[in-house]
Motif scaffolding. Structure first.
Motif, PDB file in Angstrom:
ATOM      1  N   MET A 200       4.409  18.138 -16.453  1.00 27.58           N
ATOM      2  CA  MET A 200       3.626  18.287 -15.237  1.00 27.58           C
ATOM      3  C   MET A 200       3.170  16.783 -14.936  1.00 27.58           C
ATOM      4  N   ASP A 201       2.131  16.370 -15.673  1.00 22.55           N
ATOM      5  CA  ASP A 201       1.539  15.189 -15.388  1.00 22.55           C
ATOM      6  C   ASP A 201       2.349  13.980 -14.938  1.00 22.55           C
ATOM      7  N   ARG A 202       3.536  14.028 -15.806  1.00 23.99           N
ATOM      8  CA  ARG A 202       4.560  12.866 -15.568  1.00 23.99           C
ATOM      9  C   ARG A 202       5.119  13.070 -14.000  1.00 23.99           C
ATOM     10  N   HIS A 203       5.398  14.574 -13.766  1.00 26.41           N
ATOM     11  CA  HIS A 203       5.993  14.886 -12.467  1.00 26.41           C
ATOM     12  C   HIS A 203       5.165  14.605 -11.449  1.00 26.41           C
ATOM     13  N   VAL A 204       4.049  14.748 -11.350  1.00 30.84           N
ATOM     14  CA  VAL A 204       3.151  14.354 -10.273  1.00 30.84           C
ATOM     15  C   VAL A 204       3.046  12.976 -10.003  1.00 30.84           C
ATOM     16  N   PHE A 205       2.966  12.273 -10.848  1.00 33.46           N
ATOM     17  CA  PHE A 205       2.741  10.718 -11.004  1.00 33.46           C
ATOM     18  C   PHE A 205       4.031  10.044 -10.599  1.00 33.46           C
ATOM     19  N   THR A 206       5.351  10.618 -10.435  1.00 33.55           N
ATOM     20  CA  THR A 206       6.293  10.174  -9.958  1.00 33.55           C
ATOM     21  C   THR A 206       6.319   9.821  -8.545  1.00 33.55           C
ATOM     22  N   GLY A 207       5.695  10.624  -7.831  1.00 43.82           N
ATOM     23  CA  GLY A 207       5.756  10.230  -6.442  1.00 43.82           C
ATOM     24  C   GLY A 207       4.713   8.969  -5.958  1.00 43.82           C
ATOM     25  N   MET A 208       3.790   8.807  -6.938  1.00 43.42           N
ATOM     26  CA  MET A 208       2.799   7.600  -6.637  1.00 43.42           C
ATOM     27  C   MET A 208       3.156   6.242  -6.326  1.00 43.42           C
ATOM     28  N   PRO A 209       4.326   5.688  -7.033  1.00 49.28           N
ATOM     29  CA  PRO A 209       5.023   4.485  -6.584  1.00 49.28           C
ATOM     30  C   PRO A 209       5.470   4.478  -5.108  1.00 49.28           C
ATOM     31  N   VAL A 210       6.156   5.519  -5.064  1.00 51.34           N
ATOM     32  CA  VAL A 210       6.801   5.586  -3.965  1.00 51.34           C
ATOM     33  C   VAL A 210       6.008   5.772  -2.482  1.00 51.34           C
ATOM     34  N   ALA A 211       4.804   6.369  -2.732  1.00 58.86           N
ATOM     35  CA  ALA A 211       3.637   6.736  -1.804  1.00 58.86           C
ATOM     36  C   ALA A 211       3.110   5.273  -1.513  1.00 58.86           C
ATOM     37  N   LEU A 212       2.771   4.573  -2.490  1.00 59.40           N
ATOM     38  CA  LEU A 212       2.325   3.201  -2.430  1.00 59.40           C
ATOM     39  C   LEU A 212       3.210   2.053  -1.648  1.00 59.40           C
ATOM     40  N   ARG A 213       4.476   2.301  -2.016  1.00 58.48           N
ATOM     41  CA  ARG A 213       5.488   1.541  -1.185  1.00 58.48           C
ATOM     42  C   ARG A 213       5.530   1.772   0.268  1.00 58.48           C
ATOM     43  N   GLY A 214       5.262   3.106   0.548  1.00 56.88           N
ATOM     44  CA  GLY A 214       5.324   3.721   1.829  1.00 56.88           C
ATOM     45  C   GLY A 214       4.159   3.080   2.613  1.00 56.88           C
ATOM     46  N   ILE A 215       3.101   3.268   1.997  1.00 52.10           N
ATOM     47  CA  ILE A 215       1.842   2.819   2.853  1.00 52.10           C
ATOM     48  C   ILE A 215       2.077   1.229   3.151  1.00 52.10           C
ATOM     49  N   ALA A 216       2.614   0.578   2.062  1.00 52.30           N
ATOM     50  CA  ALA A 216       2.602  -0.957   2.349  1.00 52.30           C
ATOM     51  C   ALA A 216       3.695  -1.280   3.610  1.00 52.30           C
ATOM     52  N   LEU A 217       4.676  -0.389   3.497  1.00 52.19           N
ATOM     53  CA  LEU A 217       5.591  -0.839   4.857  1.00 52.19           C
ATOM     54  C   LEU A 217       5.029  -0.109   6.097  1.00 52.19           C
ATOM     55  N   ALA A 218       4.137   0.722   6.081  1.00 49.24           N
ATOM     56  CA  ALA A 218       3.718   1.307   7.308  1.00 49.24           C
ATOM     57  C   ALA A 218       2.721   0.222   7.654  1.00 49.24           C
ATOM     58  N   ARG A 219       1.891  -0.337   6.791  1.00 51.28           N
ATOM     59  CA  ARG A 219       0.910  -1.346   7.484  1.00 51.28           C
ATOM     60  C   ARG A 219       1.551  -2.635   7.707  1.00 51.28           C
ATOM     61  N   GLY A 220       2.576  -2.833   7.097  1.00 44.21           N
ATOM     62  CA  GLY A 220       3.206  -4.168   7.304  1.00 44.21           C
ATOM     63  C   GLY A 220       3.881  -4.030   9.110  1.00 44.21           C
ATOM     64  N   ALA A 221       4.477  -2.817   9.388  1.00 46.35           N
ATOM     65  CA  ALA A 221       4.880  -2.664  10.576  1.00 46.35           C
ATOM     66  C   ALA A 221       3.789  -2.442  11.581  1.00 46.35           C
ATOM     67  N   ASN A 222       2.639  -2.177  11.413  1.00 45.33           N
ATOM     68  CA  ASN A 222       1.486  -1.926  12.133  1.00 45.33           C
ATOM     69  C   ASN A 222       0.996  -3.291  12.203  1.00 45.33           C
ATOM     70  N   ASP A 223       1.206  -4.144  11.236  1.00 45.52           N
ATOM     71  CA  ASP A 223       0.599  -5.640  11.583  1.00 45.52           C
ATOM     72  C   ASP A 223       1.565  -6.486  12.685  1.00 45.52           C
ATOM     73  N   ARG A 224       2.968  -6.154  12.453  1.00 42.34           N
ATOM     74  CA  ARG A 224       3.845  -6.685  13.071  1.00 42.34           C
ATOM     75  C   ARG A 224       3.816  -6.381  14.562  1.00 42.34           C
ATOM     76  N   ARG A 225       3.368  -5.102  14.891  1.00 39.40           N
ATOM     77  CA  ARG A 225       3.278  -4.518  16.103  1.00 39.40           C
ATOM     78  C   ARG A 225       2.087  -5.097  16.737  1.00 39.40           C
ATOM     79  N   ASP A 226       0.988  -5.155  16.181  1.00 37.55           N
ATOM     80  CA  ASP A 226      -0.233  -5.887  16.703  1.00 37.55           C
ATOM     81  C   ASP A 226      -0.228  -7.168  17.193  1.00 37.55           C
ATOM     82  N   SER A 227       0.751  -8.025  16.151  1.00 36.35           N
ATOM     83  CA  SER A 227       0.765  -9.366  16.557  1.00 36.35           C
ATOM     84  C   SER A 227       1.635  -9.525  17.879  1.00 36.35           C
ATOM     85  N   ALA A 228       2.480  -8.586  18.044  1.00 38.35           N
ATOM     86  CA  ALA A 228       3.374  -8.606  19.165  1.00 38.35           C
ATOM     87  C   ALA A 228       2.835  -8.354  20.242  1.00 38.35           C
ATOM     88  N   ASP A 229       1.503  -7.651  20.511  1.00 37.05           N
ATOM     89  CA  ASP A 229       0.603  -7.190  21.558  1.00 37.05           C
ATOM     90  C   ASP A 229       0.340  -8.139  22.289  1.00 37.05           C
TER      91      ASP A 229
END
Length: 229
Positions: A200-229
């Protein structure tokens, strides 16, 4: 005689409306929640809006800063790691609570719950998939009742819900959760509870790398949008 349920007080009704909007991504992470705009949107006075926002703050879905007001919580990489660490610790403890309590009824309920998880994954239904996944974990909790542990997990689930929805909208077809559930069920059926807790411990942690990549992608998109404004 059957009676219709009493309506919720207005702040709780507004809280549910805004909660659904946050979880569905209609109110994205970091967006300010202006009380005046919300008054206009929901057609009510400021007091219930403010109380609804306070309720959301207690649930961990919004943050508040003096003189800056409320905004939808925007989790940092550190906070995401902390959420996964706390949830893994709590979920592992739930399974350890099954020592001496594993029954055939538990195994049958887990298999039925996980079959529903697989059905909704195959259908691509994110909302129902998350409900089914939560129900699987609820079966474990129901066979090893621990109210303080359950309350703590409820808070962690709520804080993670918008993130889970956003990630699964992109990655649901490849989610390995159901197969990991199968592994946990097999270990419990063999009465290897401590090993099931580690799984169960391993099962929960499976999602963490995906979540961290997701937040990095979201922040990159926000930065590109801000620079275009």
């Amino acid at each position: 005689m059957n009676q219709d349920p009493l309506p919720k007080p207005l702040p709780y009704h507004l809280m549910e409306q805004m909660r659904r909007a946050i979880i569905a991504g209609r109110l994205p992470a970091g967006v300010p929640l202006r009380e005046q705009a919300l008054q206009i949107e929901y057609g009510c006075s400021r007091a219930p809006i403010r109380e609804a926002l306070r309720l959301l703050e207690r649930r961990g879905l919004v943050t508040h800063e003096p003189r800056h007001g409320f905004r939808v919580r925007e989790a940092s990489a550190t906070e995401i790691q902390q959420i996964y660490q706390v949830r893994a610790l709590l979920e592992k403890q739930v399974v350890l609570g099954l020592l001496g309590r594993v029954t055939q009824n538990l195994i049958a309920e887990l298999r039925a719950a996980n079959a529903t998880v697989k059905t909704h994954r195959a259908a691509g239904d994110v909302e129902r998939y998350i409900e089914a996944n939560t129900a699987f974990h609820a079966v474990l909790r129901s066979h090893a009742p621990n109210e303080p542990l359950g309350r703590a997990l409820d808070v962690v689930y709520e804080m993670a819900e918008p993130m889970r929805q956003a990630l699964l909208r992109r990655s649901l077809p490849t989610s390995p959760a159901a197969e990991q559930h199968d592994d946990i069920i097999r270990l419990l059926e063999a009465d290897r509870v401590v090993e099931a807790a580690e799984a169960m411990d391993r099962h929960v942690f499976t999602g963490m790398p995906v979540a961290l990549r997701g937040i990095a992608l979201a922040r990159g998109a926000n930065d590109r949008r801000d620079s275009a404004d």
